[in-house]
Motif scaffolding. Sequence first.
Motif, short mmCIF file in Angstrom:
data_model
loop_
_atom_site.label_atom_id
_atom_site.label_comp_id
_atom_site.label_asym_id
_atom_site.label_seq_id
_atom_site.Cartn_x
_atom_site.Cartn_y
_atom_site.Cartn_z
N GLU A 1 66.49 39.23 -10.92
CA GLU A 1 65.62 39.93 -11.85
C GLU A 1 65.16 39.00 -12.97
O GLU A 1 64.00 39.06 -13.39
CB GLU A 1 66.36 41.14 -12.46
N ILE A 2 66.05 38.14 -13.44
CA ILE A 2 65.68 37.20 -14.50
C ILE A 2 64.65 36.21 -14.00
O ILE A 2 63.67 35.90 -14.69
CB ILE A 2 66.94 36.47 -15.02
N GLN A 3 64.84 35.72 -12.77
CA GLN A 3 63.89 34.77 -12.20
C GLN A 3 62.53 35.43 -11.98
O GLN A 3 61.48 34.81 -12.18
CB GLN A 3 64.43 34.22 -10.87
N LYS A 4 62.54 36.69 -11.55
CA LYS A 4 61.30 37.42 -11.36
C LYS A 4 60.53 37.53 -12.67
O LYS A 4 59.30 37.39 -12.71
CB LYS A 4 61.59 38.82 -10.81
N PHE A 5 61.25 37.76 -13.76
CA PHE A 5 60.64 37.83 -15.09
C PHE A 5 60.00 36.49 -15.45
O PHE A 5 58.86 36.42 -15.92
CB PHE A 5 61.70 38.21 -16.12
N ILE A 6 60.74 35.39 -15.19
CA ILE A 6 60.22 34.05 -15.51
C ILE A 6 58.99 33.73 -14.67
O ILE A 6 57.99 33.19 -15.18
CB ILE A 6 61.32 33.00 -15.28
#
Length: 210
Positions: free
Chosen positions: A192-197
């Motif tokens: 989820e964090i990578q998707k945000f980035i």
Amino acid sequence: MQGMLVIISGPSGSGKGTVVKRLDPELGYALSISVTTRAPREGEEDGRDYFFTSEEDFHKMRAENALLEHAVYVGNYYGTPRKYVEEQIEKGKIVVLEIEVYGALQVKEKFPSAVLIFLMPPTLPELAQRLTNRGTEDMVTIEARLKKAMEEVPLISKYNYVVINDIIPEAVEKIDAIVNAERMKPMRSAEEIQKFIDSEAEMKEFLHSC
């Protein structure tokens, strides 16, 4: 979402089996089945409640490194099949191990991110009553289980959470709440964090169009 390993321990009579069976598979739970050398209790089925095996075959599994952990509890051997656990975590499941304290600490060494939950009844007299009411063991075995419960108390501090199992549905709700909170920790939300980035370019495109 990344899979998770949840270990639920507690003295015999704490209601571990009942609580674990109430965890809803629709929420992503996958229950691991332990291997044991103890005899089946009335109503238990091989492959559903445990994999019942001989001591000879159990030691063979240990030698072949086919067990994630193993321990002796009141004269019987217990272990967790490694392959099933690893496959389910890979699929993003919440793998639940219902194992005794020393086995749980073995697993924690191999899976530092495992969540350890200790389930216990409100009092020792309540525990003694539950064991007696079960009607499956003689007093010598019951006394051995109560002694074992007291020996486990100093190790509770090594667990992440303690859940008092007084009312079963409430204990299940508490475990669900623990799992939900754990799944929101940054170390379990890498995707989820990578998707945000990765959405930075999309954000810039949106700002440019305004």
